[in-house]
Design a protein around this motif. Structure first.
Motif, PDB file in Angstrom:
ATOM      1  N   GLU A 195       0.915  -0.888   0.265  1.00  0.00           N
ATOM      2  CA  GLU A 195      -0.486   0.071  -0.209  1.00  0.00           C
ATOM      3  C   GLU A 195       0.424   1.267  -0.101  1.00  0.00           C
ATOM      4  O   GLU A 195       0.613   2.769  -0.322  1.00  0.00           O
ATOM      5  CB  GLU A 195      -0.936  -0.203   1.153  1.00  0.00           C
ATOM      6  N   PHE A 206       5.242   0.298  -8.980  1.00  0.00           N
ATOM      7  CA  PHE A 206       4.259   1.448  -8.108  1.00  0.00           C
ATOM      8  C   PHE A 206       3.328   2.547  -8.673  1.00  0.00           C
ATOM      9  O   PHE A 206       3.288   2.922  -8.149  1.00  0.00           O
ATOM     10  CB  PHE A 206       4.947   1.191  -7.012  1.00  0.00           C
ATOM     11  N   THR A 213       0.345   3.696  -6.499  1.00  0.00           N
ATOM     12  CA  THR A 213       0.866   3.102  -5.046  1.00  0.00           C
ATOM     13  C   THR A 213       1.656   4.215  -4.292  1.00  0.00           C
ATOM     14  O   THR A 213       2.256   4.804  -4.785  1.00  0.00           O
ATOM     15  CB  THR A 213       1.788   1.661  -4.622  1.00  0.00           C
TER      16      THR A 213
END
Length: 131
Positions: free
Chosen positions: A65, A88, A91
């Motif tokens: 996360e 990512f 993210t």
């Protein structure tokens, strides 16, 4: 034998035990590892395995996360920074000074050491949840 996914039993165990917001570190060959944080040493030779290979393998098996990087990566390792942004892309990525980054490693569940030898090729991955 597992057909796919993480084959390294030590990493597989850590990933299975993670709870929401737990932290793991994927480190280059030179990052100092706090003595009280478990270490999974994958380094074989200079550059093997690479930081990118380990990040890809771990992130394939982990809900991430948030990613934490040293702010110095922005000036000193553009290739790794672009890899992390691409990997990512959905993210949150947080930047800390390298000194703050090293302090944060002290609360990680594990440090996975790679053979990477480029500057600031380190990340902290914060576990998310699948629901």
């Amino acid at each position: 034998m597992k057909r796919q996914g993480m084959l390294n039993s030590h990493i597989s165990k850590v990933l299975s035990d993670l709870g929401h917001t737990d932290l793991i570190v994927i480190a280059d060959a030179g990052l100092p590892i706090p003595s009280d944080v478990p270490r999974i040493d994958l380094a074989l030779t200079l550059g093997v395995p690479s930081f990118a290979e380990v990040v890809e393998a771990v992130s394939d098996d982990m809900v991430v996360e948030k990613v934490v990087l040293a702010s110095e990566i922005q000036e000193n390792n553009e290739n790794t920074l672009q890899f992390m942004k691409k990997t990512f892309s959905d993210t949150e990525i947080e930047f800390l000074s390298h000194e703050e980054f090293k302090e944060k490693t002290k609360v990680a569940k594990v440090v996975i050491r790679t053979g990477e030898v480029t500057p600031y090729a380190n990340c902290i991955l914060q576990a998310g949840v699948i629901f």
